[in-house]
Design a protein around this motif. Structure first.
Motif, PDB file in Angstrom:
ATOM      1  N   ARG A 153       6.654  -8.348 -10.266  1.00  0.00           N
ATOM      2  CA  ARG A 153       7.400  -9.552  -9.889  1.00  0.00           C
ATOM      3  C   ARG A 153       7.316  -9.799  -8.382  1.00  0.00           C
ATOM      4  O   ARG A 153       7.168 -10.939  -7.931  1.00  0.00           O
ATOM      5  CB  ARG A 153       8.858  -9.428 -10.318  1.00  0.00           C
ATOM      6  CG  ARG A 153       9.086  -9.484 -11.827  1.00  0.00           C
ATOM      7  CD  ARG A 153      10.570  -9.596 -12.128  1.00  0.00           C
ATOM      8  NE  ARG A 153      10.854  -9.541 -13.554  1.00  0.00           N
ATOM      9  CZ  ARG A 153      12.047  -9.813 -14.090  1.00  0.00           C
ATOM     10  NH1 ARG A 153      13.062 -10.124 -13.299  1.00  0.00           N
ATOM     11  NH2 ARG A 153      12.228  -9.747 -15.400  1.00  0.00           N
ATOM     12  N   TRP A 154       7.427  -8.725  -7.618  1.00  0.00           N
ATOM     13  CA  TRP A 154       7.337  -8.876  -6.161  1.00  0.00           C
ATOM     14  C   TRP A 154       5.956  -9.389  -5.760  1.00  0.00           C
ATOM     15  O   TRP A 154       5.843 -10.297  -4.923  1.00  0.00           O
ATOM     16  CB  TRP A 154       7.641  -7.536  -5.498  1.00  0.00           C
ATOM     17  CG  TRP A 154       7.509  -7.525  -4.009  1.00  0.00           C
ATOM     18  CD1 TRP A 154       8.095  -8.382  -3.114  1.00  0.00           C
ATOM     19  CD2 TRP A 154       6.735  -6.597  -3.228  1.00  0.00           C
ATOM     20  NE1 TRP A 154       7.734  -8.044  -1.830  1.00  0.00           N
ATOM     21  CE2 TRP A 154       6.912  -6.955  -1.865  1.00  0.00           C
ATOM     22  CE3 TRP A 154       5.942  -5.497  -3.551  1.00  0.00           C
ATOM     23  CZ2 TRP A 154       6.296  -6.250  -0.836  1.00  0.00           C
ATOM     24  CZ3 TRP A 154       5.335  -4.785  -2.523  1.00  0.00           C
ATOM     25  CH2 TRP A 154       5.516  -5.170  -1.187  1.00  0.00           C
ATOM     26  N   LEU A 163      14.607   3.001  -2.640  1.00  0.00           N
ATOM     27  CA  LEU A 163      13.358   2.293  -2.399  1.00  0.00           C
ATOM     28  C   LEU A 163      13.280   1.042  -3.296  1.00  0.00           C
ATOM     29  O   LEU A 163      12.842  -0.022  -2.848  1.00  0.00           O
ATOM     30  CB  LEU A 163      12.190   3.239  -2.663  1.00  0.00           C
ATOM     31  CG  LEU A 163      10.788   2.812  -2.269  1.00  0.00           C
ATOM     32  CD1 LEU A 163       9.949   4.031  -1.966  1.00  0.00           C
ATOM     33  CD2 LEU A 163      10.138   1.978  -3.365  1.00  0.00           C
ATOM     34  N   ALA A 164      13.729   1.159  -4.528  1.00  0.00           N
ATOM     35  CA  ALA A 164      13.709   0.007  -5.431  1.00  0.00           C
ATOM     36  C   ALA A 164      14.593  -1.121  -4.920  1.00  0.00           C
ATOM     37  O   ALA A 164      14.238  -2.309  -5.042  1.00  0.00           O
ATOM     38  CB  ALA A 164      14.152   0.430  -6.833  1.00  0.00           C
ATOM     39  N   HIS A 165      15.746  -0.796  -4.342  1.00  0.00           N
ATOM     40  CA  HIS A 165      16.610  -1.831  -3.777  1.00  0.00           C
ATOM     41  C   HIS A 165      15.899  -2.592  -2.661  1.00  0.00           C
ATOM     42  O   HIS A 165      16.049  -3.818  -2.541  1.00  0.00           O
ATOM     43  CB  HIS A 165      17.896  -1.209  -3.219  1.00  0.00           C
ATOM     44  CG  HIS A 165      18.900  -0.796  -4.236  1.00  0.00           C
ATOM     45  ND1 HIS A 165      18.805   0.404  -4.911  1.00  0.00           N
ATOM     46  CD2 HIS A 165      20.026  -1.398  -4.705  1.00  0.00           C
ATOM     47  CE1 HIS A 165      19.835   0.520  -5.745  1.00  0.00           C
ATOM     48  NE2 HIS A 165      20.585  -0.566  -5.629  1.00  0.00           N
ATOM     49  N   ALA A 187       7.479  -0.676 -12.498  1.00  0.00           N
ATOM     50  CA  ALA A 187       6.241  -1.435 -12.680  1.00  0.00           C
ATOM     51  C   ALA A 187       6.524  -2.931 -12.794  1.00  0.00           C
ATOM     52  O   ALA A 187       5.768  -3.765 -12.276  1.00  0.00           O
ATOM     53  CB  ALA A 187       5.490  -0.940 -13.915  1.00  0.00           C
ATOM     54  N   GLU A 188       7.615  -3.270 -13.467  1.00  0.00           N
ATOM     55  CA  GLU A 188       7.968  -4.684 -13.607  1.00  0.00           C
ATOM     56  C   GLU A 188       8.430  -5.261 -12.279  1.00  0.00           C
ATOM     57  O   GLU A 188       8.061  -6.390 -11.911  1.00  0.00           O
ATOM     58  CB  GLU A 188       9.058  -4.856 -14.662  1.00  0.00           C
ATOM     59  CG  GLU A 188       9.440  -6.310 -14.895  1.00  0.00           C
ATOM     60  CD  GLU A 188      10.470  -6.484 -16.008  1.00  0.00           C
ATOM     61  OE1 GLU A 188      11.005  -7.607 -16.132  1.00  0.00           O
ATOM     62  OE2 GLU A 188      10.742  -5.505 -16.730  1.00  0.00           O
ATOM     63  N   SER A 190       0.817  -1.210   0.000  1.00  0.00           N
ATOM     64  CA  SER A 190       0.000   0.000   0.000  1.00  0.00           C
ATOM     65  C   SER A 190       0.854   1.264   0.000  1.00  0.00           C
ATOM     66  O   SER A 190       0.406   2.329  -0.425  1.00  0.00           O
ATOM     67  CB  SER A 190      -0.939   0.012   1.214  1.00  0.00           C
ATOM     68  OG  SER A 190      -0.233   0.257   2.418  1.00  0.00           O
ATOM     69  N   LEU A 191       2.101   1.160   0.450  1.00  0.00           N
ATOM     70  CA  LEU A 191       2.997   2.309   0.449  1.00  0.00           C
ATOM     71  C   LEU A 191       3.624   2.549  -0.926  1.00  0.00           C
ATOM     72  O   LEU A 191       3.883   3.695  -1.299  1.00  0.00           O
ATOM     73  CB  LEU A 191       4.118   2.115   1.475  1.00  0.00           C
ATOM     74  CG  LEU A 191       3.743   2.130   2.953  1.00  0.00           C
ATOM     75  CD1 LEU A 191       4.988   1.951   3.816  1.00  0.00           C
ATOM     76  CD2 LEU A 191       3.040   3.429   3.321  1.00  0.00           C
ATOM     77  N   VAL A 192       3.881   1.478  -1.656  1.00  0.00           N
ATOM     78  CA  VAL A 192       4.643   1.625  -2.899  1.00  0.00           C
ATOM     79  C   VAL A 192       3.804   1.411  -4.151  1.00  0.00           C
ATOM     80  O   VAL A 192       4.226   1.785  -5.253  1.00  0.00           O
ATOM     81  CB  VAL A 192       5.851   0.658  -2.925  1.00  0.00           C
ATOM     82  CG1 VAL A 192       6.765   0.919  -1.741  1.00  0.00           C
ATOM     83  CG2 VAL A 192       5.415  -0.810  -2.941  1.00  0.00           C
ATOM     84  N   GLY A 193       2.637   0.799  -4.015  1.00  0.00           N
ATOM     85  CA  GLY A 193       1.876   0.362  -5.182  1.00  0.00           C
ATOM     86  C   GLY A 193       1.472   1.462  -6.135  1.00  0.00           C
ATOM     87  O   GLY A 193       1.356   1.223  -7.343  1.00  0.00           O
TER      88      GLY A 193
END
Length: 275
Positions: free
Chosen positions: A100-101, A43-45, A95-96, A22-25
């Motif tokens: 995947r996550w 953040l991506a890491h 987005a990818e 919910s924080l990153v979506g």
């Protein structure tokens, strides 16, 4: 009939993942490059590392030979494989990476639910049962989620799911000494933590132990995941051994991390394991 405690931790892991999602979506792509409190990690890491470790967990549950290959790769670069895995995922379009996550979380959830309750599965440390693996995944999801929340300036409300993190932190006491080449105290400690919902306390160890740690469960979890320095937390140690433990405690496997500097102190150094 499924073990109720395992069902509970599986559900809590799902909810912890949803909270971080919910924080990153809905973040714009540019925000995935924001730096987080972990030195050198955006953040991506953080999300990439969670995806990488979820995938390793899934292999452990479903493909032991495939997991063994991951271990061999890690042994070739024990000081860098964590960073390399995070960097590889962080290079994907946001987005990818997000997709995947999410797919990895769903696959891991299904594999955990299908795993025999008494079976032990290989890991980088001792083999684990499925419920223990779920607890470890929750601990990492919460810890990396804390870095994401800090980067976004979001104050998260602590929940009773922290009991899984606290339990791992207590059980990992001797590991914190061993990874630093130090002898662990022979006697058990008493740990008394105030639950985030006002209930509790959560207690561990004999009530008459001479070495004690008390304080809020949130603060203890921040300490053992090395998300905050003890000077910034409301934890009290009684006895020299308990006091020493609060300087070195870590709930995660891997080399000893340097931890976080006190607020307004110098930036923390790079580290292996959960950052």
């Amino acid at each position: 009939m499924p073990d109720p405690s395992a069902v509970a931790v599986f559900a809590d892991l799902r909810e912890e993942g949803r909270e971080l999602d919910s924080l990153v979506g809905e973040l714009p792509a540019v925000d995935w490059a924001r730096p987080t409190p972990a030195s050198g990690w955006t953040l991506a890491h953080q999300i990439a590392h969670l995806h990488w470790t979820d995938r390793a967990s899934l292999l452990s549950l479903t493909d032991p030979d495939g997991f063994g290959q991951l271990v061999q790769e890690a042994l070739k670069a024990p000081d860098s494989f964590v960073d390399e895995g995070a960097a590889e995922g962080a290079a994907l379009p946001p987005a990818e990476l997000l997709a995947r996550w999410r797919d990895g979380r769903a696959a891991l959830d299904a594999a955990l639910a299908a795993a025999p309750a008494d079976a032990r599965f290989p890991w980088y440390g001792p083999p684990m049962k499925a419920n223990s693996m779920a607890g470890a995944r929750l601990m990492e999801t919460w810890a990396h989620g804390q870095d994401v929340a800090d980067a976004l300036g979001v104050l998260r409300t602590p929940t009773a799911r922290l009991r899984h993190v606290a339990r791992i932190g207590v059980r990992a006491r001797d590991y914190a000494y061993a990874v630093r080449g130090l002898p662990a105290p022979a006697a058990e400690f008493r740990v008394e933590l105030l639950a985030p919902d006002g209930g509790g306390p959560w207690t561990y160890g004999p009530p008459d132990a001479g070495q004690r740690v008390t304080g809020p469960a949130l603060d203890f979890c921040l300490l053992v995941t090395q998300r905050a320095h003890r000077d910034d937390l409301a934890l009290t140690a009684t006895g020299p051994d308990a006091d020493r433990w609060l300087d070195i405690a870590q709930a995660f496997a891997g080399p000893a991390g340097p931890g976080r500097a006190p607020q307004n102190g110098p930036q923390d150094a790079p580290q292996d394991g959960p950052r």
